[in-house]
Design a protein around this motif. Structure first.
Motif, PDB file in Angstrom:
ATOM      1  N   LEU A  43       0.715  -1.148   0.140  1.00  0.00           N
ATOM      2  CA  LEU A  43       0.023  -0.092  -0.018  1.00  0.00           C
ATOM      3  C   LEU A  43       0.947   1.243  -0.283  1.00  0.00           C
ATOM      4  CD1 LEU A  43      -2.773   1.273   0.606  1.00  0.00           C
ATOM      5  CD2 LEU A  43      -1.935   1.459   3.138  1.00  0.00           C
ATOM      6  N   TYR A  45       0.311   5.415   0.451  1.00  0.00           N
ATOM      7  CA  TYR A  45      -0.728   6.525   0.668  1.00  0.00           C
ATOM      8  C   TYR A  45       0.014   7.817   0.962  1.00  0.00           C
ATOM      9  CZ  TYR A  45       0.390   6.043   6.078  1.00  0.00           C
ATOM     10  OH  TYR A  45       1.010   6.115   7.161  1.00  0.00           O
ATOM     11  N   LEU A  68      -7.997   4.567  -3.851  1.00  0.00           N
ATOM     12  CA  LEU A  68      -9.057   5.476  -2.792  1.00  0.00           C
ATOM     13  C   LEU A  68      -8.691   6.811  -2.603  1.00  0.00           C
ATOM     14  CD1 LEU A  68     -11.729   5.386  -1.298  1.00  0.00           C
ATOM     15  CD2 LEU A  68     -10.436   4.824   0.574  1.00  0.00           C
ATOM     16  N   VAL A 127     -10.709   3.503   7.690  1.00  0.00           N
ATOM     17  CA  VAL A 127     -10.309   2.665   6.366  1.00  0.00           C
ATOM     18  C   VAL A 127      -9.877   1.154   6.616  1.00  0.00           C
ATOM     19  CG1 VAL A 127      -9.264   2.847   4.181  1.00  0.00           C
ATOM     20  CG2 VAL A 127     -10.100   4.856   5.230  1.00  0.00           C
ATOM     21  N   VAL A 129      -7.999  -1.926   5.647  1.00  0.00           N
ATOM     22  CA  VAL A 129      -6.991  -2.164   4.801  1.00  0.00           C
ATOM     23  C   VAL A 129      -6.566  -3.870   4.751  1.00  0.00           C
ATOM     24  CG1 VAL A 129      -4.591  -1.957   3.711  1.00  0.00           C
ATOM     25  CG2 VAL A 129      -5.889  -0.019   4.671  1.00  0.00           C
ATOM     26  N   LEU A 132      -9.934  -1.461   1.582  1.00  0.00           N
ATOM     27  CA  LEU A 132     -10.325  -0.065   1.340  1.00  0.00           C
ATOM     28  C   LEU A 132     -11.747   0.073   1.697  1.00  0.00           C
ATOM     29  CD1 LEU A 132      -7.907   0.850  -1.673  1.00  0.00           C
ATOM     30  CD2 LEU A 132      -7.646   0.650   0.709  1.00  0.00           C
TER      31      LEU A 132
END
Length: 182
Positions: A43, A45, A68, A127, A129, A132
């Motif tokens: 991931l 972000y 997202l 959120v 994970v 998502l």
């Protein structure tokens, strides 16, 4: 520029984070290689905040998978997805909480600036994970030792933890979940 790295307590994951703080706001970029419920993921972000540590944008991308992108309007505290669709379920949320990282605890710790013994209930965009999946969640933070130790409570789940942070509010130890290694 501040850098931090955490490992999952069970040894299955690692995160590398870079945080830039300026007079205009805060930008956090991070990469996580982790595992949740025996499901592995990668991931990246990015979280953008105004100068008061209020989240204005959250963007996530799973390696080989979904993405997202959420935006919060600072004036009316409403959230929208990348297409501009209002997300009414997130009304009232200022902070975000990503299950894959201890960093998102820094957001309310810095924003709330709690005094010793002070407890605040907040509503966050939560959120999960790697799914998502986004929902609103009620949480509480209590200051045990200013700038050092805080009690986190997931009011929807009953989960509690005593979190130790550094002078920047970055988690050093989140017992049972994450440990700072750099």
């Amino acid at each position: 520029m501040k850098r931090a790295r955490w490992s999952q307590e069970d040894g299955t994951g690692i995160e590398h984070l870079v945080m830039n703080v300026s007079a205009k706001g805060i930008v956090i970029e991070s990469a996580v290689v982790g595992e949740s419920d025996a499901q592995t993921f990668g991931l990246v972000y990015r979280i953008e905040c105004d100068a008061r540590w209020q989240v204005t944008r959250l963007a996530l991308k799973l390696a080989g998978g979904a993405a997202l992108d959420l935006h919060r309007d600072e004036h009316n505290n409403t959230w929208r997805d990348a297409a501009g669709t209002p997300l009414d379920a997130l009304s009232g949320c200022i902070d975000v909480d990503l299950t894959a990282t201890p960093f998102t605890n820094t957001l309310p710790i810095r924003r709330l600036a709690l005094a010793r013994g002070e407890r605040r209930v907040i509503r966050v965009a939560y959120v999960r994970v790697p799914e998502l999946a986004v929902s609103a969640a009620e949480q509480a933070y209590t200051c045990i030792e200013p700038g050092r130790r805080y009690r986190y409570e997931g009011l929807d789940t009953g989960f509690t933890a005593e979190i130790t942070v550094d002078a920047d509010g970055l988690v050093l130890d989140y017992p049972g979940l994450f440990k700072r290694i750099v």
